[in-house]
Design an enzyme around this catalytic site. Structure first.
Site, PDB file in Angstrom:
ATOM      1  N   THR A 182      -4.494   5.004   7.503  1.00 49.58           N
ATOM      2  CA  THR A 182      -5.438   4.006   6.972  1.00 49.58           C
ATOM      3  C   THR A 182      -4.963   2.609   7.372  1.00 49.58           C
ATOM      4  OG1 THR A 182      -4.202   3.904   4.898  1.00 49.58           O
ATOM      5  CG2 THR A 182      -6.119   5.369   4.937  1.00 49.58           C
ATOM      6  N   SER A 183      -4.056   2.533   8.346  1.00 51.18           N
ATOM      7  CA  SER A 183      -3.465   1.226   8.657  1.00 51.18           C
ATOM      8  C   SER A 183      -4.141   0.561   9.859  1.00 51.18           C
ATOM      9  CB  SER A 183      -1.961   1.374   8.858  1.00 51.18           C
ATOM     10  OG  SER A 183      -1.365   0.106   8.842  1.00 51.18           O
ATOM     11  N   ARG A 184      -3.775   0.950  11.052  1.00 47.04           N
ATOM     12  CA  ARG A 184      -4.434   0.442  12.262  1.00 47.04           C
ATOM     13  C   ARG A 184      -4.465   1.573  13.281  1.00 47.04           C
ATOM     14  NH1 ARG A 184      -6.306  -2.944   9.615  1.00 47.04           N
ATOM     15  NH2 ARG A 184      -6.106  -5.211   9.757  1.00 47.04           N
ATOM     16  N   HIS A 188     -13.297   2.634   8.620  1.00 46.54           N
ATOM     17  CA  HIS A 188     -12.583   1.453   8.093  1.00 46.54           C
ATOM     18  C   HIS A 188     -13.164   1.014   6.747  1.00 46.54           C
ATOM     19  CE1 HIS A 188      -9.680  -1.796   9.696  1.00 46.54           C
ATOM     20  NE2 HIS A 188      -9.732  -1.893   8.379  1.00 46.54           N
ATOM     21  N   GLU A 193     -11.967   1.253  17.609  1.00 44.38           N
ATOM     22  CA  GLU A 193     -12.993   1.190  16.560  1.00 44.38           C
ATOM     23  C   GLU A 193     -13.904  -0.028  16.669  1.00 44.38           C
ATOM     24  OE1 GLU A 193     -10.377   1.003  13.017  1.00 44.38           O
ATOM     25  OE2 GLU A 193     -11.246  -0.974  12.662  1.00 44.38           O
ATOM     26  N   ASP A 236      -8.923   6.412   8.835  1.00 36.14           N
ATOM     27  CA  ASP A 236      -9.922   5.409   8.460  1.00 36.14           C
ATOM     28  C   ASP A 236     -10.005   4.341   9.545  1.00 36.14           C
ATOM     29  OD1 ASP A 236     -11.723   4.193   6.491  1.00 36.14           O
ATOM     30  OD2 ASP A 236     -10.187   2.624   6.320  1.00 36.14           O
ATOM     31  N   ILE A 279       0.838  -1.208   0.000  1.00 34.53           N
ATOM     32  CA  ILE A 279       0.000   0.000   0.000  1.00 34.53           C
ATOM     33  C   ILE A 279       0.872   1.256   0.000  1.00 34.53           C
ATOM     34  CG2 ILE A 279      -1.756   1.291   1.286  1.00 34.53           C
ATOM     35  CD1 ILE A 279      -2.758  -1.476   2.347  1.00 34.53           C
ATOM     36  N   ALA A 283     -11.477   1.913   3.775  1.00 35.74           N
ATOM     37  CA  ALA A 283     -10.463   2.086   2.731  1.00 35.74           C
ATOM     38  C   ALA A 283     -10.390   0.869   1.813  1.00 35.74           C
ATOM     39  CB  ALA A 283      -9.096   2.371   3.360  1.00 35.74           C
ATOM     40  N   PHE A 284     -10.613  -0.319   2.378  1.00 33.86           N
ATOM     41  CA  PHE A 284     -10.501  -1.550   1.570  1.00 33.86           C
ATOM     42  C   PHE A 284     -11.728  -1.779   0.700  1.00 33.86           C
ATOM     43  CE2 PHE A 284     -13.708  -4.477   3.226  1.00 33.86           C
ATOM     44  CZ  PHE A 284     -14.145  -3.784   4.331  1.00 33.86           C
TER      45      PHE A 284
HETATM   46  P1  NAD Z   1       2.710  -4.934   3.584  1.00 32.23           P
HETATM   47  O1  NAD Z   1       3.040  -6.117   4.452  1.00 32.23           O
HETATM   48  O2  NAD Z   1       2.811  -5.072   2.113  1.00 32.23           O
HETATM   49  O3  NAD Z   1       3.585  -3.676   4.038  1.00 32.23           O
HETATM   50  C1  NAD Z   1       3.822  -3.355   5.370  1.00 32.23           C
HETATM   51  C2  NAD Z   1       5.200  -2.725   5.435  1.00 32.23           C
HETATM   52  O4  NAD Z   1       5.422  -2.312   6.779  1.00 32.23           O
HETATM   53  C3  NAD Z   1       6.327  -3.697   5.064  1.00 32.23           C
HETATM   54  O5  NAD Z   1       7.149  -3.130   4.064  1.00 32.23           O
HETATM   55  C4  NAD Z   1       7.084  -3.890   6.371  1.00 32.23           C
HETATM   56  O6  NAD Z   1       8.495  -4.072   6.189  1.00 32.23           O
HETATM   57  C5  NAD Z   1       6.793  -2.553   7.054  1.00 32.23           C
HETATM   58  N1  NAD Z   1       7.084  -2.586   8.481  1.00 32.23           N
HETATM   59  C6  NAD Z   1       7.118  -3.647   9.318  1.00 32.23           C
HETATM   60  N2  NAD Z   1       7.503  -3.241  10.549  1.00 32.23           N
HETATM   61  C7  NAD Z   1       7.722  -1.917  10.472  1.00 32.23           C
HETATM   62  C8  NAD Z   1       8.158  -0.951  11.407  1.00 32.23           C
HETATM   63  N3  NAD Z   1       8.423  -1.282  12.682  1.00 32.23           N
HETATM   64  N4  NAD Z   1       8.273   0.324  10.998  1.00 32.23           N
HETATM   65  C9  NAD Z   1       8.005   0.668   9.716  1.00 32.23           C
HETATM   66  N5  NAD Z   1       7.599  -0.215   8.772  1.00 32.23           N
HETATM   67  C10 NAD Z   1       7.467  -1.489   9.156  1.00 32.23           C
HETATM   68  O7  NAD Z   1       1.238  -4.513   4.030  1.00 32.23           O
HETATM   69  P2  NAD Z   1       0.189  -3.644   3.203  1.00 32.23           P
HETATM   70  O8  NAD Z   1      -0.668  -4.533   2.364  1.00 32.23           O
HETATM   71  O9  NAD Z   1       0.888  -2.490   2.563  1.00 32.23           O
HETATM   72  O10 NAD Z   1      -0.739  -3.114   4.398  1.00 32.23           O
HETATM   73  C11 NAD Z   1      -0.265  -2.184   5.357  1.00 32.23           C
HETATM   74  C12 NAD Z   1      -1.253  -2.087   6.506  1.00 32.23           C
HETATM   75  O11 NAD Z   1      -2.491  -1.553   6.004  1.00 32.23           O
HETATM   76  C13 NAD Z   1      -1.656  -3.452   7.104  1.00 32.23           C
HETATM   77  O12 NAD Z   1      -0.786  -3.792   8.153  1.00 32.23           O
HETATM   78  C14 NAD Z   1      -3.068  -3.232   7.598  1.00 32.23           C
HETATM   79  O13 NAD Z   1      -3.014  -2.945   8.992  1.00 32.23           O
HETATM   80  C15 NAD Z   1      -3.535  -1.985   6.852  1.00 32.23           C
HETATM   81  N6  NAD Z   1      -4.729  -2.208   6.020  1.00 32.23           N
HETATM   82  C16 NAD Z   1      -5.801  -1.385   6.209  1.00 32.23           C
HETATM   83  C17 NAD Z   1      -6.948  -1.535   5.422  1.00 32.23           C
HETATM   84  C18 NAD Z   1      -8.128  -0.616   5.569  1.00 32.23           C
HETATM   85  O14 NAD Z   1      -9.206  -0.915   5.026  1.00 32.23           O
HETATM   86  N7  NAD Z   1      -8.027   0.514   6.251  1.00 32.23           N
HETATM   87  C19 NAD Z   1      -6.990  -2.564   4.459  1.00 32.23           C
HETATM   88  C20 NAD Z   1      -5.860  -3.372   4.288  1.00 32.23           C
HETATM   89  C21 NAD Z   1      -4.730  -3.193   5.076  1.00 32.23           C
END
Ligand code: NAD
Length: 332
Positions: A232-234, A295, A263, A258, A155, A297-298
């Site tokens: 948009t992550s957690r 939540h 939540e 998001d 992402i 975004a997906f």
């Molecule tokens: P991904 O695994 O492809 O990428 C995550 C990146 O984070 C990796 O490159 C990893 O090396 C890096 N990382 C790990 N530990 C770290 C640290 N301590 N500091 C900095 N970076 C670090 O995952 P993705 O598919 O890009 O998804 C990212 C996040 O998005 C997921 O963890 C999930 O929580 C969130 N997400 C949210 C939604 C939504 O609807 N809002 C949907 C899907 C995913």
């Protein structure tokens, strides 16, 4: 296989049933969240299918194992809600959908950036009320601004590609360097440099003990006054109380989220007729420069199709004794 699907919404059922029609698993849909109180519903199901708010903790896993469940199919990427150590101890396999909508999530993050910057959420309401004043709607050009991306996996990389298209400079932080981000011109730096130099910071790393409250008062104090934070992550990547203080002082100029730490008490449900008891969340909603989505975004058609297809492919791998690329193993 008999599959108990928890936290089912109409849209989950629609996409899961469509993907299942050539496969003919026996799907039983349950609306409640999975937790230690509802786990009994899964008795007799070898497989359960769960989403981000289902609480797959040790107590829940014990009940599932006693009821004969040996496979948990997450229809999401994040697995911070699963006690993997206990699952491994009980012989329960856990599989997930690692990438169902990286474009959807990155595009939603950009939507938050554009809306906050150009105050589209405020303009929408004004125009509907016949208020065409531009006072308070001043934005800035994204061109030449610096975007700090924390987590440059699937992402984060796509966000970088899109923001590069706007003419932004890219700073990045990740425990691994992604060469594709570097090819875009992105520069990996320490977190402190991201904090000090970014006009916009967007979070795309997973929630883990190391990233819990990554954005706290010390981090916020290092940021450019008036900058923008996008998450948009957690939710728990951000210390919400510290961000509220940052918004009140003006250190944070914009917040787009998001996801929210608490939540699971709120999101995915229609609570419009109820009194929301979460004072921190209610406080956040009072800021004109805060934009919150629940939540979503997906939430694209492509993602729901992907989730359903990958979930059934994962179940087939395990059912037929093949190794599954999407299995999550407990790391000692
Ligand atoms: P991904 O695994 O492809 O990428 C995550 C990146 O984070 C990796 O490159 C990893 O090396 C890096 N990382 C790990 N530990 C770290 C640290 N301590 N500091 C900095 N970076 C670090 O995952 P993705 O598919 O890009 O998804 C990212 C996040 O998005 C997921 O963890 C999930 O929580 C969130 N997400 C949210 C939604 C939504 O609807 N809002 C949907 C899907 C995913």
């Amino acid at each position: 296989m008999k599959v108990a699907v928890f936290s089912t919404k109409t849209y989950d059922r629609q996409f899961l049933e469509a993907a299942n029609s050539p496969i003919q698993h026996e799907l039983v849909f349950f609306e409640p969240l999975l937790n230690r109180d509802t786990a009994i519903l899964a008795a007799g199901f070898p497989c359960i299918c769960v989403f981000v708010h289902d609480q797959v903790d040790a107590a829940t896993l014990e009940i599932l194992a006693a009821g004969g469940t040996h496979l948990i199919a997450l229809r999401c990427a994040g697995f911070n809600n699963v006690d993997l150590a206990t699952a491994a101890k009980l012989g329960i396999t856990v599989v997930r959908v690692p990438a169902y909508s990286p474009y959807g999530v990155a595009e939603h993050a950009v939507g938050l950036i554009l809306s906050l910057n150009r105050k589209i959420h405020r303009a929408y309401n004004r125009v509907r009320e016949g208020n065409f004043s531009l006072n308070g709607l001043l934005g800035f050009n994204l061109n030449e601004r610096t975007v700090g991306i924390i987590g440059t996996g699937k992402i984060g990389l796509i966000l970088g590609q899109i923001m590069k298209g706007f003419g932004c400079h890219l700073l990045a932080y990740d425990v691994y360097h992604n060469p594709e981000l570097e090819e875009l011109g992105g520069k990996y730096v320490e977190l402190s440099e991201i904090f000090a130099n970014s006009d916009i910071i967007s979070l795309h790393c997973p929630l883990m003990p190391e990233t819990h409250h990554l954005i706290n008062s010390e981090a916020i104090a290092q940021m450019k006054p008036g900058m923008m934070i996008i998450n948009t992550s957690r939710g728990a990547l951000i210390d919400t109380q510290a961000v509220i203080e940052g918004l009140k002082s003006g250190q944070i100029g914009y917040l787009g989220v998001d996801v929210y730490e608490q939540e699971s008490e709120l999101f995915f449900e229609d609570l419009s007729g109820e009194i929301i008891q979460d004072d921190v969340f209610q406080h956040l909603t009072t800021f004109p420069n805060v934009l919150i989505t629940g939540h979503q975004a997906f939430f694209t058609a492509e993602a729901l199709r992907n989730i359903a297809d990958t979930t059934f492919a994962n179940i087939a791998d395990v059912e037929q004794g093949r190794s599954c690329a999407n299995e999550i193993r407990h790391q000692q």
